[in-house]
Write a protein that holds these residues in place. Sequence first.
Motif, PDB file in Angstrom:
ATOM      1  N   TYR A   1      48.292  42.040  38.381  1.00  0.00           N
ATOM      2  CA  TYR A   1      47.744  41.020  39.285  1.00  0.00           C
ATOM      3  C   TYR A   1      46.494  41.542  39.987  1.00  0.00           C
ATOM      4  CZ  TYR A   1      47.509  37.689  43.127  1.00  0.00           C
ATOM      5  OH  TYR A   1      47.080  36.752  44.035  1.00  0.00           O
ATOM      6  N   GLN A   2      46.523  42.803  40.412  1.00  0.00           N
ATOM      7  CA  GLN A   2      45.347  43.386  41.056  1.00  0.00           C
ATOM      8  C   GLN A   2      44.182  43.501  40.066  1.00  0.00           C
ATOM      9  OE1 GLN A   2      44.992  43.877  44.216  1.00  0.00           O
ATOM     10  NE2 GLN A   2      47.124  43.372  44.710  1.00  0.00           N
TER      11      GLN A   2
ATOM     12  N   HIS B   1      51.702  35.830  35.844  1.00  0.00           N
ATOM     13  CA  HIS B   1      50.510  36.181  36.630  1.00  0.00           C
ATOM     14  C   HIS B   1      49.227  35.797  35.887  1.00  0.00           C
ATOM     15  CE1 HIS B   1      52.423  37.998  40.009  1.00  0.00           C
ATOM     16  NE2 HIS B   1      52.937  39.025  39.346  1.00  0.00           N
TER      17      HIS B   1
ATOM     18  N   ALA C   1      46.461  33.010  36.914  1.00  0.00           N
ATOM     19  CA  ALA C   1      45.055  33.382  37.104  1.00  0.00           C
ATOM     20  C   ALA C   1      44.136  32.503  36.264  1.00  0.00           C
ATOM     21  CB  ALA C   1      44.858  34.859  36.751  1.00  0.00           C
TER      22      ALA C   1
END
Length: 735
Positions: free
Chosen positions: A218-219, A276, A280
């Motif tokens: 996710y980062q 995720h 995104a």
Amino acid sequence: MAEGIVKLLEANKTTELCELADELPFEEIKQNFKSRCLHASGDPCDLLRAIFKGSPCHNPSGLERHVGMFVFAVELLEDDSMHPKTSSDLIGVLLMETDGYAAPTLAELADLFVDRIKAGEIKTGRSLELFPKIMSCIAVCSTVPLAPVSCGTMDGSEYKSHVLNKLCAAKWHADSVIHLANMFRDVPMSLEELKFVIEKIMRLLKEVDLRELPALVYQLLLLSVKGHKRLVLEGVSQFFHAMDQQCREEESSERESVGTICVNELRHTEGNVILHIVFAIKQDQDRGREFLKYLKSCQVQANDCMLAPFNVALALSISRIQRFGEQILDSLKSAIIANFRDSDRYRTSKWVQENVAPPVDVEQQILQTVENSKCGWDHVSQGMVQLGFLLMDSFGPKHGNVSESAVTVWLSPSQRACSLGATILLETFKSQEFVRAEILEQTLNRIVTRATSPSSHYIDLLTGAVGSCPQFLIDSLSKVREIFDYLSFLPVPTAWGLLRAIEPLLKVNLSLRDSLMLVLRKSLFSRQLEARKIAVMGYLLVLEKFKILGTVLPSSQPLSQSLHLSQVEVDVHSRPDSAGNEALCLEILGNLRRCFSQQCEVRQVLYDRLFNVLRLNSQLGGSVLDLLYCQFEKYFEPGDDVLPPVKLAPCVSGCGSEIILVEPLAHLVSCLQLCVVRRDDQASEEEHGGFEDMETVDECKKALASLTKRILRCELEDFELVIHDVLYCSYCGCS
């Protein structure tokens, strides 16, 4: 003493504050500040502001104390016992002080952070919120002096790149990777520097605990907002492909998953990562376009990663986004058929086998994705359904109907793709309850709406669904009943396959059987020839499957006499209700008598399949023989001296030059002979001397024997045919 410093700050007495700060031991100030931060013995921010105010940076001693407190505060921010509100306030104070530092001080602080990261002293990641601000300040500096050893200077942006290079070259502890990835989101970087950082984080994916991978991915997705979206998607896909391969290797070598990879934990991790990425892409559809480019490049390069289980699952999840659904499914379909064609070439060409590596087993990889989706990947199962039907629609049989007996050793690429689509749907139907209704509905719709093209592959899918989850079909009877309304309008092969597919349900649900009986009875009286043939085939199928145990009623009993269907209940888990089955079968045989007044094609269907009824449901032997023998007597001449032994005139009719066959006598005699032989064999196997209908069997045997003897003595003249007439008809083209 610390209270005095705070009071001087509040009174804005800068001179006295500086003098008092110089007098106090620095260690005492640090201990008091630590007590305020960790034990809530006072406001640490007020004390920190007072020390900073009393430590001017233009004074060497003041600068040393100023930087020392800054460094000490950074160390305390990594303490878990500090309250989040306190740490947030401290970070605010430190960020404000950063703007006042000169380039040498900023360089010193940047090196401090690099050293702390190398040493693995990053625990909570709070202190890293200061690093982007330090790097931003360095970037705008005109010159930054290097270490005293070099005695040189460097441009601010160059020094920032130098620090990033030194940081990425250092070893990162696995516990701090997520914090560092989060930190880099705010660090000003060029595209080259961003790529360098992303590649560094990608290399560390294998060192991070599985449970922390979704957070790290996710980062990375947030970091890729600045650029290199495809690099992140490609790297994540390749990483999990490698993990899956390692997992399969461990399973094949029978290792215990405790020591290396826990399969269930890996599947849950992959599922969270997919969620995720899909989220995104919904926020930034540029990522979706980059993923499409990645798929196409994999297809061009024949990259094994394209159809890897994780990549397929990710692609199918993204396909649920309307904008990308059609393109992704087309890419997967093209890749699958291309792989099957490559496999076919590899199998048939010795040169290819010697010079090219064998293609990957796509079927195994796709079915592995289906298996993985059992771990709560609901977002993948919907795409699986779409892919399965796309393969069946695109590569199913186009013309004619494949014979059931036609078995080939090697399937063509199109056949393999169609078979793969059916397997995907069937396995998904078995494992994912929430998509069963959609699969059933789409299968039935295709059987009905695609009547002009072969639908054997859809019928095979329906057969598998009925066999694997019959209870669900019982709960969805309204959809099954609805298709009965279209039964008489379907092609005969399609209708026959459909009847065989739903046959197991007829034994466990009385109302469904009653509905079918009504539809078949109506079809038997239809004006359409195909509908009548379907009705006969349906009736015969029921006669084959609803067996009668014990002794059947005598064949002389009227076939129209039967019990009402709704009074009988069949239970497959107990002994079948012989009386109820008997009533049903006798009623059907009574209806089949009407076939003898219908077209030749209808009678032929009856004769061709009636022997199979007697073979599978032996207790109906007497009634079947009675039915056939009564019809046979209409065309049989009983006298031993009468030639010919059969009446051919009622078997045909003429309309001008056209001759129409009314009775397929050859099929009737063949069916009667098979049934007599079968019935005679069954009687010889009985312990009590045969059946009650042996008298009918003997009559049939005598009639067939007489027919055989007399037909051997017949000449063309006995049938009122001469050679001249035959030649003339042949010359004129008459039958």
